[in-house]
Write an enzyme that holds these catalytic residues in place. Structure first.
Site, short mmCIF file in Angstrom:
data_model
loop_
_atom_site.label_atom_id
_atom_site.label_comp_id
_atom_site.label_asym_id
_atom_site.label_seq_id
_atom_site.Cartn_x
_atom_site.Cartn_y
_atom_site.Cartn_z
N ARG A 43 0.47 -1.20 0.74
CA ARG A 43 -0.16 -0.13 -0.39
C ARG A 43 1.28 1.02 -0.23
O ARG A 43 0.65 2.03 -0.60
CB ARG A 43 -0.73 -0.36 1.18
N HIS A 76 0.21 4.31 -2.43
CA HIS A 76 0.08 4.91 -2.84
C HIS A 76 1.01 6.46 -2.99
O HIS A 76 1.26 7.45 -3.18
CB HIS A 76 -0.04 5.13 -0.97
N TRP A 95 -10.46 -8.45 2.29
CA TRP A 95 -11.17 -8.35 1.60
C TRP A 95 -11.16 -10.18 1.43
O TRP A 95 -12.10 -10.79 0.24
CB TRP A 95 -10.53 -8.21 0.15
#
Length: 361
Positions: free
Chosen positions: A116, A120, A259
């Site tokens: 991430r 990002h 998820w």
């Protein structure tokens, strides 16, 4: 001590800001200024781009509402003293630390949050003026790290701090992206080609907040967001598939849940679950809407949009049925995301790292 000529040393630590001839037409001179930042010389040719778009300057779909300045050119600064073995050592240190500190986030580990961070720090890129992206390593500054969309990523940055102290010749942009590549591969994901050459830029080059994705939107938003990153539909779906890793937390994002079941393994489970779970749109305790399944999995509205759009749905089905196809597309798309906005010289080296398991054989 390095035996490189002085000019080579400077080139290996510089950033060039080159503006188009059309913008500079009629200008009497092009100013060249030098500043020392983080003990690395940064050479700025021409005036620094002032088009720092923030949320108020963007439409819902991420298109700039103000005239874009001429594109910046970020030249990859290659250190000829460093070879693949030097970067493999950094890769190994990161991978070993992931293994050693596996209790993080309920034994999900640091892998997902490292992915991430790399995602990002690259996802601030804007093709309209070539600003943002991974090149400058600007996540290390408060303006970028305090973006609400980056909540929780400070843990990934702290994880990498001792790595940087040991290998302080690497730029932060290279470290953040190498950490993401390492995390994907060590999670049994695809091999991702990686190239060095990012340069630590000064704090003034930090992109304004508001460039990262907003999960409370549908397919049109997703398509336009990824278009700003130069991504087509296949690339957009593949990159969203990184949600196979990790989970959401109320304290960071206002959403909660994983998820899928394999939160620290890189698989196509995200797409399988998206198609096969019984999803229900519900308002969570933070007041945000998310899709929940009886198994305790969740999907963001931007995730669920992938099966509401006919073009996206076709690709989701392909990736759900063919993990190899997903891996191939993710590898190329993730490399593209990590390299957006960087101008690599002809013949710049490209590295593919061995996992710890491969080195044990």
């Amino acid at each position: 001590m390095s035996t490189l000529p002085l000019f080579s040393k400077i080139i290996s630590r510089r950033s060039l800001y080159l503006f188009s001839a059309a913008t500079l037409a009629g200008a009497a001179t092009v100013a060249a200024t030098a500043a020392t930042v983080d003990n690395r010389k940064q050479y700025n040719y021409g005036n620094r781009n002032q088009n720092n778009n923030n949320k108020s300057g963007w439409s819902l779909f991420g298109a700039s509402s103000v005239a874009a300045a001429a594109p910046i050119v970020h030249i990859a600064a290659l250190n000829k003293d460093r070879k693949i073995d030097d970067y493999q050592r950094i890769y190994n240190k990161i991978a070993e630390k992931i293994r050693e500190e596996d209790e993080y986030d309920g034994y999900i580990g640091y892998g997902p949050i490292l992915v991430r961070l790399g995602w990002h720090s690259s996802g601030t890129y804007d093709k309209t003026n070539n600003s943002g992206g991974s090149y400058g390593g600007t996540y290390r500054f408060k303006l970028e790290s305090s973006d609400p969309s980056n909540n929780g990523l400070q843990n990934a940055a702290k994880f990498l701090d001792p790595i940087y102290k040991e290998f302080n010749w690497i730029s932060h942009g290279d470290l953040y992206t190498l950490g993401a590549v390492c995390a994907v591969q060590e999670a049994q994901g695809p091999k991702i080609p990686w190239r060095p050459g990012r340069v630590d830029l000064p704090e003034t080059e930090t992109p304004a907040n508001g460039r990262l994705p907003d999960a409370n939107n549908g397919a049109d938003y997703v398509r336009n967001f990824y278009a700003r990153l130069r991504m087509n539909d296949r690339e957009a779906v593949a990159l969203t598939g990184a949600h196979c890793l990790g989970r959401t937390h109320y304290k960071n994002s206002g959403f909660d849940g994983p998820w899928g079941a394999a939160s620290n393994s890189f698989t196509n489970e995200f797409f399988v679950n998206l198609l096969n779970e019984q999803w229900k749109l519900e308002k969570n305790k933070s007041g945000n809407y998310q899709y929940d399944s009886p198994k305790g999995y969740m999907m963001l509205k931007t995730d669920y949009a992938l099966i509401q759009d006919p073009s996206y749905l076709k690709i989701v089905k392909e990736f759900a049925n063919d993990e190899a196809s997903f891996f191939k597309e993710f590898a190329s798309s993730f490399q593209k995301l990590l390299e957006n906005g960087i101008d690599y010289p002809k013949g710049a080296p490209q590295y593919i790292f061995k996992t710890l398991d491969e080195q044990d054989i």
